[in-house]
Design a protein around this motif. Structure first.
Motif, PDB file in Angstrom:
ATOM      1  N   GLY A 272       0.791  -1.219   0.000  1.00 45.51           N
ATOM      2  CA  GLY A 272       0.000   0.000   0.000  1.00 45.51           C
ATOM      3  C   GLY A 272       0.821   1.266   0.000  1.00 45.51           C
ATOM      4  N   HIS A 273       1.900   1.297   0.768  1.00 45.31           N
ATOM      5  CA  HIS A 273       2.648   2.547   0.743  1.00 45.31           C
ATOM      6  C   HIS A 273       3.340   2.779  -0.602  1.00 45.31           C
ATOM      7  CE1 HIS A 273       3.960   6.303   2.215  1.00 45.31           C
ATOM      8  NE2 HIS A 273       5.052   6.056   1.502  1.00 45.31           N
ATOM      9  N   PRO A 274       4.064   1.781  -1.145  1.00 44.49           N
ATOM     10  CA  PRO A 274       4.575   1.997  -2.513  1.00 44.49           C
ATOM     11  C   PRO A 274       3.464   2.374  -3.492  1.00 44.49           C
ATOM     12  CG  PRO A 274       5.619   0.092  -1.560  1.00 44.49           C
ATOM     13  CD  PRO A 274       4.580   0.535  -0.588  1.00 44.49           C
ATOM     14  N   GLY A 321       4.893   0.529   8.079  1.00 44.87           N
ATOM     15  CA  GLY A 321       4.395   0.441   9.455  1.00 44.87           C
ATOM     16  C   GLY A 321       3.718   1.707   9.943  1.00 44.87           C
ATOM     17  N   HIS A 322       3.921   2.848   9.252  1.00 45.73           N
ATOM     18  CA  HIS A 322       3.279   4.064   9.759  1.00 45.73           C
ATOM     19  C   HIS A 322       1.763   4.024   9.602  1.00 45.73           C
ATOM     20  CE1 HIS A 322       4.154   6.130   5.639  1.00 45.73           C
ATOM     21  NE2 HIS A 322       2.970   5.585   5.612  1.00 45.73           N
ATOM     22  N   HIS A 323       1.264   3.031   8.898  1.00 46.63           N
ATOM     23  CA  HIS A 323      -0.191   2.879   8.841  1.00 46.63           C
ATOM     24  C   HIS A 323      -0.702   2.030   9.999  1.00 46.63           C
ATOM     25  CE1 HIS A 323      -0.586   4.636   4.807  1.00 46.63           C
ATOM     26  NE2 HIS A 323       0.603   4.106   4.595  1.00 46.63           N
ATOM     27  N   MET A 324       0.239   1.521  10.800  1.00 45.86           N
ATOM     28  CA  MET A 324      -0.149   0.522  11.793  1.00 45.86           C
ATOM     29  C   MET A 324       0.255   0.907  13.208  1.00 45.86           C
ATOM     30  SD  MET A 324       1.004  -2.756   9.562  1.00 45.86           S
ATOM     31  CE  MET A 324       0.624  -3.899  10.884  1.00 45.86           C
TER      32      MET A 324
HETATM   33 CU   LIG Z   1       2.089   5.269   3.850  1.00 44.72          CU
END
Ligand SMILES: [Cu+2]
Ligand code: HEM
Lengths: 578, 268
Positions: A272-274, A321-324
């Motif tokens: 998701g982040h990429p 991990g910043h989404h978590m």
């Molecule tokens: Cu992100």
């Protein structure tokens, strides 16, 4: 040479089907992608309109859908997010404009693997049909949001829409992954192997660099989403327990045991982040291209721009991990993810300053493509600045799953990427369709859209800080949320106006396609290879000649040159000092 | 390592040089997509060509096509690797998770109970490794044929019997054999009471082996396609490209299987 080349069998295919439907020509395929994304964006936009109206009038009966129940709201939200992220933000910038212009900008006659190219378009198309089908099956579309968190997404009986609808949703995404992988493979091979003589990597336009890096990200990210989706399908249909712990759903004990919902979150966000950079990088490329062209100045810090994009791509894989932060991860990991996330701010800032540096003291031509490129920079800054706040685990306790996040990612991913697409459309339309778009309507469209999107998404930040949670269907029942309703009302009205303004764009697009003034070969006086060929380009792009490149992509205002710009194929100039 | 690579490079350049000699003996109708082939265009004074060495190498069109196909195959291999990397990480994470037992209200470890059909799996492994060797045979055979094709097209020149050992066919048969073997292994697992959903360990055994089998099937389809085009007497060059990249893929499949097998065997 030229005669033998023109006589070669590479002449365009005849017949409607071979020419327009199952075409192998990257230009036709690019336009197909473009129209697929255009269709998708209107579907997605319609869903968002329904949501916005529902939020201020929860009990109203709406056209086509009637009264929106909470679960209907969730399925609108899921389909809006998924269609927008995959079939718009990933499809148009890369599949559409990338397909059309990457080969031309590097001086190639086509993509490396034309058949694969056609296949990847039609696979994407099938993916789109499958996801739309989710609306019409028993139970309707799924409820689990574009992020598809289990257990909700992994248990068939978890709600209406989590049956066949959710299976279709996952299948569609899996199909989309395959299509994107084929596309990425093609983009990479083409860029590495098909560049014209003299087109060194460091002479590639920044658009080409952005498509190239996006393809690398796609190649590495979509396989992960694909496997995550397969595990989800197995949990749903084969009774495995990858993601589902022991759980009671609707009073029924499930047979699952010991799975971990967090496993999905890790896999999903590793993709998701990429993915968010897959959506934005092509926009960065086209913005650089347009800012330089309409400022009549070389792009400020070409190499820095390239390295910044590479750095963004590289770090993009280490920050998922910043989404978590709120998932109970160890504070040490949270710290590491936070730090790495902040690192991405550095290349992002470099790009921003270089864009500003390009415009600094320039005689800017404020035509519509330029307006949209400047709008992109504006949105990138205002959407990006909220990122470092969210990247603080401590602040994220308050902000996670609130409208603050919705505001952040809509400004930076949603609208900024869409501004990139608008910029690209207004900029390349003359080359693609041989006519100019209407300038006045373009400007009106720009100003309404710019002000409108800020009006929709800026208040969301305030709403989030005040504790306005996201993904709730009704805010009217809770006292403290009730007080925030005027903000919701404001956003809804802004949304209605902004959505209405998009019809200006569509009408301008189709009207200009047939009635616009004829475009010259190089209406913007730009330097890259697409502007040396005819408008629209012939089947093999350069009419039997292979261009030879002598100059960098942004030679504007070169001292001693006859004009204020030097084409990439012009005789070499002494370095322009960038 | 460096020397190995140098030797490999030398070997490749020599081969290509040899090919060029062969190719020079006949003139294919030159398509315009021979990028940067020079000749008709003067070399730009400020250093034409390419920093990456990818375009403008002066190779004949067919060698350029081969290189392009290989580049595409490398991308495909990267992708497939990412699929297995993510499955591996899921495997490792899931393996470390305890399961909650409702009746005793305690956590316990539910991993590691599957008894794999070792003998069968070793036989399958051997079959796949042998198929990798035969695939290499097929690749070299067709490379030789492609190199000789221009000579053969000279009227009156005969190079003896067209047919050699059917390496390609043997490889496809061995590949099928491997798939059947895996099918039998699943049957064996079922007979021992391990179904897909029995426990996380068995889920992963099925998942990883099936994911590998699906990818191998793709390889077999490529082989069958190459075989069919040979029956249709298509130009040998095109077939060689298919066989060449299929061979890369096939070797990758063998390595991947060893990896999967090792994961299942050792990371329990
Ligand atoms: Cu992100
Ligand atoms: C300096 C750059 C950035 C930083 C530090 C940053 C940080 C963050 C953080 C920490 C979150 C998680 C918030 C939460 O869920 O509590 C987040 C969410 C998000 N960001 Fe960013 N971001 C940055 C740039 C971007 C860019 C460039 C894009 C897209 C092009 C983007 C798209 C998103 C999306 C889509 C989400 C939310 C997904 C969801 O939960 O549905 N971000 N960002």
């Amino acid at each position: 040479m030229a005669t033998s080349a023109t006589a070669h069998a590479h002449a365009g295919p005849q017949g409607f089907i071979r020419k327009y439907i199952f075409s192998l020509d990257h230009k036709v395929i690019g336009i197909q992608y473009f129209f697929l994304a255009l269709t998708a964006v209107f579907v997605g936009m319609f869903l968002s309109l329904l949501m916005r109206i529902h939020l201020i009038a929860p009990l109203a009966s709406l056209p086509l859908v009637g009264e929106i129940k909470p679960e209907t709201y969730l399925s609108l939200l899921t389909m809006h997010g998924t269609i927008m992220v995959f079939f718009v933000l990933t499809t148009a910038p890369q599949g559409g404009f990338g397909n059309y212009f990457l080969p031309i900008q590097i001086g190639a006659p086509d993509m490396a693997f034309p058949v694969l190219n056609m296949l990847s378009f039609w696979t994407t198309f099938v993916g789109f049909v499958v996801i739309i089908a989710a609306f019409f099956v028993q139970g309707g579309a799924p409820l689990h949001g574009w992020t598809g968190y289990p257990p909700l997404s992994a248990v068939q009986s978890a709600g209406p829409g989590e049956g066949l609808g959710a299976d279709l949703w996952i299948t569609s995404i899996a199909i989309f992954c395959l299509a994107s992988l084929m596309g990425a493979l093609n983009f990479l091979t083409t860029t590495l192997d098909m560049r014209a003589k003299g087109m060194t990597m460091m002479r590639m336009p920044l658009t080409v660099w952005s498509w190239f890096i996006t393809a690398i990200l796609g190649l590495l990210a979509f396989g992960v989403l694909l496997s995550a989706g397969i595990l989800l399908l197995m949990d749903r249909n084969l009774g495995t327990s990858f993601y589902v712990p022991q759980i009671i759903v609707n009073g029924q004990i499930m047979l699952h045991k010991g799975g971990s919902p967090l496993l999905w979150q890790h896999l999903f966000w590793f993709f998701g982040h990429p993915e968010v950079y897959i959506a934005i990088l092509p926009g960065m490329g086209v913005t650089s291209q347009i800012l330089s062209t309409f400022s009549r100045k070389p792009i400020f810090g070409y190499k820095a721009m390239v390295y910044a994009m590479l750095a963004i791509g590289f770090f993009g894989f280490m920050v998922w991990g910043h989404h978590m932060f709120m998932s109970g991860m160890s504070p040490y990991s949270a710290f590491a993810f936070s730090l790495l996330t902040m690192c991405i701010g550095v290349p992002s800032a470099i790009k921003t300053f270089n864009w500003l540096g390009t415009m600094y003291k320039a005689r800017i031509r404020f035509q519509t493509p330029m307006l949209y490129a400047i709008g992109f920079v504006s949105l990138f800054v205002s959407g990006g600045l909220s990122g470092p706040f969210l990247a603080q685990p401590v602040l994220d306790i308050q902000l996670h799953d609130t409208y603050f996040v919705v505001g952040h990612f809509h400004l930076i991913m949603g609208v900024a990427a869409i501004f990139g697409m608008f910029a690209a459309t207004y900029y390349w339309f003359p080359k693609m369709f041989g006519r100019m778009m209407n300038e006045s309507w373009g400007r009106i469209h720009f100003f309404i859209t710019l002000i409108g999107t800020y009006a929709i998404f800026m208040p969301m930040h305030y709403l989030g800080m005040a504790g306005g949670t996201r993904r709730y269907s009704q805010y009217t029942e809770v006292a403290y949320l009730q007080k925030l309703m005027p903000i919701h009302q404001f956003m809804t009205y802004a949304a209605i106006i902004t959505i209405a303004a998009q019809f200006i764009f569509v009408i301008n697009l189709f009207w200009s396609m047939f009635k616009g003034p004829k475009a010259s070969d190089n209406p913007w006086e730009a330097t890259t290879l697409e502007w040396i060929t005819a408008t629209p380009p012939p089947h093999d792009n350069f009419g039997g000649v292979t261009p030879v490149v002598h100059n960098g992509p942004y030679e504007y205002g070169v001292p001693g040159a006859a004009r204020d710009f030097v084409m990439q194929t012009d005789p070499p100039v002494a370095s322009s000092g960038h | 390592m460096g020397r190995l690579i140098a030797a490999l490079k030398l070997c490749v350049t020599q081969r290509l040089a040899r090919l060029e000699v062969y190719m020079a003996t006949y003139t294919p109708s030159t398509p315009m997509n021979q990028l940067g082939r020079g000749g008709s265009v003067p070399v730009p004074p400020n250093g034409g060509g390419d920093d990456g060495g990818f375009s403008d190498s002066g190779l004949p069109n067919y060698a350029a096509r081969l290189r392009r196909a290989r580049l595409g195959m490398i991308c495909a291999i990267v992708t497939v690797s990412m699929v297995f990397v993510s499955l591996t990480s899921a495997y490792i994470v899931r393996r470390g998770l305890p399961t909650f037992d409702d009746s005793t209200r305690t956590y316990f470890r539910d991993w590691g109970s599957v008894q794999l059909p070792w003998v069968l799996l070793f036989i399958n492994t051997a079959i796949l490794l042998i198929s990798s060797l035969t695939m290499e045979g097929a690749r070299r055979q067709i490379a030789r044929r492609a190199a000789l094709a221009p000579v053969r097209s000279i009227p009156g020149v005969s190079l003896g019997d067209e047919r050699g050992f059917p390496w390609l066919g043997v490889t496809a048969v061995l590949g099928f054999g491997f798939l059947i073997g895996q099918w039998m292994a699943w049957g064996e697992l079922k007979a021992r009471g391990f179904l897909v959903s029995t426990n996380p360990d068995s889920s992963f055994v099925y998942l990883l082996t099936a994911a590998h089998a699906v990818h191998l099937t793709g390889g077999i389809i490529a082989l069958l396609w190459a075989g069919t085009t040979s029956l249709l007497h298509r130009p040998v060059e095109g077939r060689r490209i298919v066989v060449d990249v299929a061979a890369w893929y096939w070797h990758f499949m063998a390595v991947l299987w060893i990896y999967v097998f090792a994961l299942l065997a050792f990371a329990r």
